[in-house]
Scaffold this active site. Sequence first.
Site, PDB file in Angstrom:
ATOM      1  N   ILE A   1       7.663  -0.667   7.036  1.00 52.43           N
ATOM      2  CA  ILE A   1       7.991   0.190   8.241  1.00 52.43           C
ATOM      3  C   ILE A   1       9.311  -0.287   8.468  1.00 52.43           C
ATOM      4  O   ILE A   1      10.394   1.151   8.561  1.00 52.43           O
ATOM      5  CB  ILE A   1       7.208  -0.082   9.344  1.00 52.43           C
ATOM      6  CG1 ILE A   1       5.816   0.450   9.213  1.00 52.43           C
ATOM      7  CG2 ILE A   1       7.622   0.531  10.616  1.00 52.43           C
ATOM      8  CD1 ILE A   1       5.570   1.953   8.980  1.00 52.43           C
TER       9      ILE A   1
ATOM     10  N   VAL B   1       4.402   4.120  22.961  1.00 54.57           N
ATOM     11  CA  VAL B   1       3.778   3.102  23.885  1.00 54.57           C
ATOM     12  C   VAL B   1       3.216   1.968  23.493  1.00 54.57           C
ATOM     13  O   VAL B   1       2.110   1.270  23.667  1.00 54.57           O
ATOM     14  CB  VAL B   1       2.507   3.986  24.739  1.00 54.57           C
ATOM     15  CG1 VAL B   1       3.108   4.809  25.564  1.00 54.57           C
ATOM     16  CG2 VAL B   1       1.464   4.439  23.340  1.00 54.57           C
TER      17      VAL B   1
ATOM     18  N   HIS C   1       5.171   1.549   0.988  1.00 46.68           N
ATOM     19  CA  HIS C   1       6.577   1.610   0.665  1.00 46.68           C
ATOM     20  C   HIS C   1       7.103   0.116   0.361  1.00 46.68           C
ATOM     21  O   HIS C   1       6.853  -0.694   1.396  1.00 46.68           O
ATOM     22  CB  HIS C   1       7.412   2.329   1.684  1.00 46.68           C
ATOM     23  CG  HIS C   1       6.729   3.761   2.197  1.00 46.68           C
ATOM     24  ND1 HIS C   1       7.333   4.737   1.151  1.00 46.68           N
ATOM     25  CD2 HIS C   1       6.161   4.047   3.016  1.00 46.68           C
ATOM     26  CE1 HIS C   1       6.487   5.728   1.814  1.00 46.68           C
ATOM     27  NE2 HIS C   1       6.035   5.469   2.978  1.00 46.68           N
TER      28      HIS C   1
ATOM     29  N   HIS D   1      41.188 -14.068  20.337  1.00 48.88           N
ATOM     30  CA  HIS D   1      41.948 -12.877  21.177  1.00 48.88           C
ATOM     31  C   HIS D   1      42.530 -11.926  20.448  1.00 48.88           C
ATOM     32  O   HIS D   1      43.333 -12.439  19.621  1.00 48.88           O
ATOM     33  CB  HIS D   1      42.715 -13.631  22.090  1.00 48.88           C
ATOM     34  CG  HIS D   1      43.385 -12.375  23.163  1.00 48.88           C
ATOM     35  ND1 HIS D   1      42.698 -11.780  24.022  1.00 48.88           N
ATOM     36  CD2 HIS D   1      44.662 -12.088  22.999  1.00 48.88           C
ATOM     37  CE1 HIS D   1      43.804 -11.017  24.755  1.00 48.88           C
ATOM     38  NE2 HIS D   1      44.825 -11.028  24.074  1.00 48.88           N
TER      39      HIS D   1
ATOM     40  N   ARG E   1       0.930  -1.105  -0.197  1.00 43.11           N
ATOM     41  CA  ARG E   1      -0.097   0.227  -0.013  1.00 43.11           C
ATOM     42  C   ARG E   1       0.859   1.288  -0.157  1.00 43.11           C
ATOM     43  O   ARG E   1       0.389   2.352  -0.463  1.00 43.11           O
ATOM     44  CB  ARG E   1      -0.674   0.104   1.357  1.00 43.11           C
ATOM     45  CG  ARG E   1      -1.458   1.098   1.848  1.00 43.11           C
ATOM     46  CD  ARG E   1      -2.244   0.834   2.914  1.00 43.11           C
ATOM     47  NE  ARG E   1      -1.754   0.891   4.462  1.00 43.11           N
ATOM     48  CZ  ARG E   1      -2.113   0.652   5.433  1.00 43.11           C
ATOM     49  NH1 ARG E   1      -3.606   0.429   5.596  1.00 43.11           N
ATOM     50  NH2 ARG E   1      -1.438   0.778   6.519  1.00 43.11           N
TER      51      ARG E   1
END
Length: 464
Positions: free
Chosen positions: A42, A269, A38, A443, A36
């Site tokens: 998201i 939230v 891109h 290491h 719809r």
Amino acid sequence: MAEQSFDVVVIGAGPGGYVAAIRAAQLGKKVAIVEREHMGGICLNWGCIPTKALLRSAEVFHLMHRAKDFGLTADKIGFDLDAVVKRSRGVAGQLSGGIGHLMKKNKITVFMGAATLPSVGVVTVKNDKGTETLKAPDIILATGARARELPGLEADGDLVWTYKHALAPKRMPKKLLVIGSGAIGIEFASFFNTLGADTTVVEVMDRVLPVEDAEISAFAKKQFVKQGMKILEKTTVKKLDRGNGKVTAHLEDAKGTTTQEFDTVISAVGIVGNVENLGLEALGVKIDRTHVVVDEYCRTGVKGLWAIGDIAGAPWLAHKASHEGVIVAEMIAGQHPHPIKPNTIAGCTYCHPQVASVGLTEAKAKEAGYDIKVGRFPFIGNGKAIALGEPEGMVKTVFDAKTGELLGAHMVGAEVTELIQGYVIGRTLETTEEDLMHTVFPHPTLSEMMHESVLDAYGRALHF
């Protein structure tokens, strides 16, 4: 327009949808994908990728201020917020364009528009040019999610922002309130705080990063406070009074209600699934708190209809969505993939310091009835961390004392979002403490701390 038939139609071209489409095409299916807005969804456009680009700029800015620590000189250090945002948007645009290339490469037909499901096996796509009808025996829902907005705290794009507004800010906040200390909230708090905003984070739970191990949350909080953030836990934002260039936040905790003024508020939230206007209820799809109910193989219970990613519930992570896309494509092709095990999926938060984890926290392992052994190793005991100038951090491991199974791993510090995959592989392969102890870690690397944490769980740490 004429009907078109496919083997698979995917609705949503985010990290779940486009990966499902590619895998289905690899397996010989004729695939269409409907998006719809891109390509990349998201994650690539307004989430995972552009936020990391912003945070990288903040990290470099932070290091520039520490130039003297490394024997370097940097004068007149500053930033151009517009340029920082432009770089972030450019990174997102580059990757979004790459998805279009992958669709062509895999011969996947792309339809831009809003999808609905009028009946089983049918998808209609509406856009400015009209409506197209697609038919397929298998349809994959990958419509994702959006920011949750609470009554009275709705974003207006001016004084109160969602993550989308925060990704392309029109101005630099001076006094910022971030509501919510999950990954999204704490990453934006970290970004703007590093650039100089006076930042306050409000969390309704009893600690920041509430899904993380309590010890890791406490360590991270200490670092955030050290950087100048104000952290208000067990606090609720009851309402926001918006005025001319300012917001008065009414904050409630155990002591009562107080007010504070801010020039910018970011609401983080949680999220809600994009389940509306698809026609799902009429098809008999079960929806629980804005998320489609699925089984371990992402089946909705309606023949030929699958759901993956954020719309299918927690954990709301791009890598989980992508793997679910692969599983569903392989199921459709008649293969027998393993279902996802939620406790083998890592969570990563790219604040400063970074936080990463996989599996059970210490508290969850105890709640589950395990007799546990816990190991810890601090960054200050690691040569590479000291050489990097990043001595603040910790690696923590949780084992089943009876079997040696690695139950969980939790990290806070520099580059832990890269390190965590070692433990993810361990969880997937059902690794024991003995396997990890016998592994030779290179290491000097930060990964040596992973080894030392395992050794510490069994009283064998060598360097601390």
